[in-house]
Design an enzyme around this catalytic site. Sequence first.
Site, PDB file in Angstrom:
ATOM      1  N   ARG A  15       0.809  -1.212   0.000  1.00  0.00           N
ATOM      2  CA  ARG A  15       0.000   0.000   0.000  1.00  0.00           C
ATOM      3  C   ARG A  15       0.851   1.274   0.000  1.00  0.00           C
ATOM      4  O   ARG A  15       0.665   2.165  -0.817  1.00  0.00           O
ATOM      5  CB  ARG A  15      -0.863  -0.035   1.265  1.00  0.00           C
ATOM      6  CG  ARG A  15      -2.045   0.841   1.273  1.00  0.00           C
ATOM      7  CD  ARG A  15      -2.925   0.428   2.434  1.00  0.00           C
ATOM      8  NE  ARG A  15      -3.410  -0.929   2.253  1.00  0.00           N
ATOM      9  CZ  ARG A  15      -4.514  -1.212   1.573  1.00  0.00           C
ATOM     10  NH1 ARG A  15      -5.224  -0.247   1.053  1.00  0.00           N
ATOM     11  NH2 ARG A  15      -4.911  -2.464   1.434  1.00  0.00           N
ATOM     12  N   THR A  16       1.803   1.335   0.899  1.00  0.00           N
ATOM     13  CA  THR A  16       2.634   2.533   0.991  1.00  0.00           C
ATOM     14  C   THR A  16       3.517   2.672  -0.254  1.00  0.00           C
ATOM     15  O   THR A  16       3.688   3.763  -0.790  1.00  0.00           O
ATOM     16  CB  THR A  16       3.521   2.464   2.262  1.00  0.00           C
ATOM     17  OG1 THR A  16       2.668   2.276   3.383  1.00  0.00           O
ATOM     18  CG2 THR A  16       4.315   3.733   2.449  1.00  0.00           C
ATOM     19  N   LYS A  18      22.538 -10.268   1.278  1.00  0.00           N
ATOM     20  CA  LYS A  18      23.909 -10.768   1.160  1.00  0.00           C
ATOM     21  C   LYS A  18      24.818 -10.066   2.157  1.00  0.00           C
ATOM     22  O   LYS A  18      26.042 -10.135   2.034  1.00  0.00           O
ATOM     23  CB  LYS A  18      24.430 -10.535  -0.264  1.00  0.00           C
ATOM     24  CG  LYS A  18      23.660 -11.301  -1.314  1.00  0.00           C
ATOM     25  CD  LYS A  18      24.195 -10.979  -2.711  1.00  0.00           C
ATOM     26  CE  LYS A  18      23.251 -11.463  -3.789  1.00  0.00           C
ATOM     27  NZ  LYS A  18      23.163 -10.476  -4.883  1.00  0.00           N
ATOM     28  N   ARG A  76      11.273   2.012   3.476  1.00  0.00           N
ATOM     29  CA  ARG A  76      10.677   1.372   4.645  1.00  0.00           C
ATOM     30  C   ARG A  76      11.610   0.252   5.078  1.00  0.00           C
ATOM     31  O   ARG A  76      12.071  -0.542   4.269  1.00  0.00           O
ATOM     32  CB  ARG A  76       9.311   0.790   4.339  1.00  0.00           C
ATOM     33  CG  ARG A  76       8.843  -0.095   5.507  1.00  0.00           C
ATOM     34  CD  ARG A  76       7.438  -0.574   5.380  1.00  0.00           C
ATOM     35  NE  ARG A  76       6.517   0.551   5.435  1.00  0.00           N
ATOM     36  CZ  ARG A  76       5.337   0.488   6.017  1.00  0.00           C
ATOM     37  NH1 ARG A  76       4.945  -0.610   6.617  1.00  0.00           N
ATOM     38  NH2 ARG A  76       4.534   1.521   5.989  1.00  0.00           N
ATOM     39  N   HIS A 110       5.951   6.944  10.975  1.00  0.00           N
ATOM     40  CA  HIS A 110       5.394   6.793   9.626  1.00  0.00           C
ATOM     41  C   HIS A 110       4.849   8.168   9.204  1.00  0.00           C
ATOM     42  O   HIS A 110       3.649   8.357   9.087  1.00  0.00           O
ATOM     43  CB  HIS A 110       4.296   5.729   9.644  1.00  0.00           C
ATOM     44  CG  HIS A 110       3.891   5.242   8.292  1.00  0.00           C
ATOM     45  ND1 HIS A 110       4.549   5.606   7.133  1.00  0.00           N
ATOM     46  CD2 HIS A 110       2.881   4.427   7.903  1.00  0.00           C
ATOM     47  CE1 HIS A 110       3.949   5.021   6.103  1.00  0.00           C
ATOM     48  NE2 HIS A 110       2.939   4.315   6.543  1.00  0.00           N
TER      49      HIS A 110
END
Lengths: 310, 143
Positions: A59-60, A88, A109, A137
């Site tokens: 969604r974001t 890695k 994020r 957020h």
Amino acid sequence: MTESFDFKGRHIIDTEDLSTAEILHLVKTADDIQAMGDKALEIAKGKILATLFWEPSTRTRLSFEAAMFKLGGNVLGFSEASTTSSAKGETLADTIKTVALYADIIAMRNPLEGSAMAAARYSDRPIINGGDGAHLHPTQTLGDIYTLYKERGTLDGLKIGFLGDLLFGRTIHTLVRLLSRFDVEMHFFSPEGLNIPEYVRSSLQAKGAVFSESEDMNGQLAELDVLYVTRIQKERFFSEEEYLRKKNSYRVDRELLEKAKSDILILHPLPRNEEISQDVDDLPNAGYFRQAAYGMEMRMALISKCLGLM
Amino acid sequence: MRIERINNGIVIDHIAAGKGIEILKLFPTEILRTKIDYASYIDSPRMGMKDIIKIENVDVNHEWLMKVALLAPDLTISVIRDAKVVEKINPTLPELIEGIIKCRNPKCVTVRETYLPSLFRVARMENGKLKQQCQFCEHIFYS
Ligand SMILES: [Zn+2]
């Protein structure tokens, strides 16, 4: 208004880094961009947004990417950690330093708390925090503020209710902290044990905010201008029994809205579980899908401002 | 208990009574190999009771001092050369401390990305406890 707000090169990590005047300016910028219609497609032409998502949040990420496309820019990035070099063993700093060579601006994020602030130390390109674990957020919060302006014209005098799990709802905490700068009343309705955390309560008290807390909405529902609903998750409850017994008290449906103001605005950060009955979706009160659109428009404003294009 | 005079080294004075042992634990190993005098719960006109530590032939190291200041903010440090006090240091607690305190929030970025310097905002509370807030994850710890 002659005051200029230069955001060029700035990182957006925490809404607390923004003054109230700057937030109002972002609201106005979001409006200005929408008023440009198709001309907005020229704003970020030739620019690249990197969306670095170490944990999936479709969604974001889609909201950021749609925002950049609507500004005429391009997008690159990854959407989960297993496909990235961090799987890695690459450090966050190295990933950011490399991506900053390709992209003009970075939305990220990462599940680690403080990761966006850490990234900003290694990037000469603006970093926009799209969520750092359970911490912040800011773009969700700014989108919510924009939603309130678009839907109500002003924040002044609004009586806003918050319903559901208010302990784990990160979006609630930043929004409440920001709203306490405005002339609003806040009422918190949550099951016992899922109340707003102590640090939020004490920050409200310190700011002299008007607020109340209770287990149910009885008596106060009829007063509310806005009801912000959050997800109620089964695993937050002591037992399945308790969840089943309580969930309906934190569910919004048409019947409940009969007891509310006819124009009460219902918001929800989405995705929802059962907290809002689908029979509410067709009512004009259902603001939660418009809220998602306003969130994207706010992200357009943030990208444009941080790139120095508006 | 009588503490001997020293010719060269440092004297850490006005340590809150009983706190000296915690300061000793902070000493780097090279200091522990030198001569240390430590007296606990001695009379002090200013503090009632205090601890005092004398260390011979050692120089003051900045980072180490800051750790000491975190534990006992009221102490004073005198640098002794040729039996004379040449410098008095009051290790005042800076508002922001970089690189000394470790964040205890397992989800904090500084715990996983270990090259990051830790950054803490510290404040002494009324009850004497030290409030430490990680500037990355904003978790608050008290000590
Ligand atoms: Zn931390």
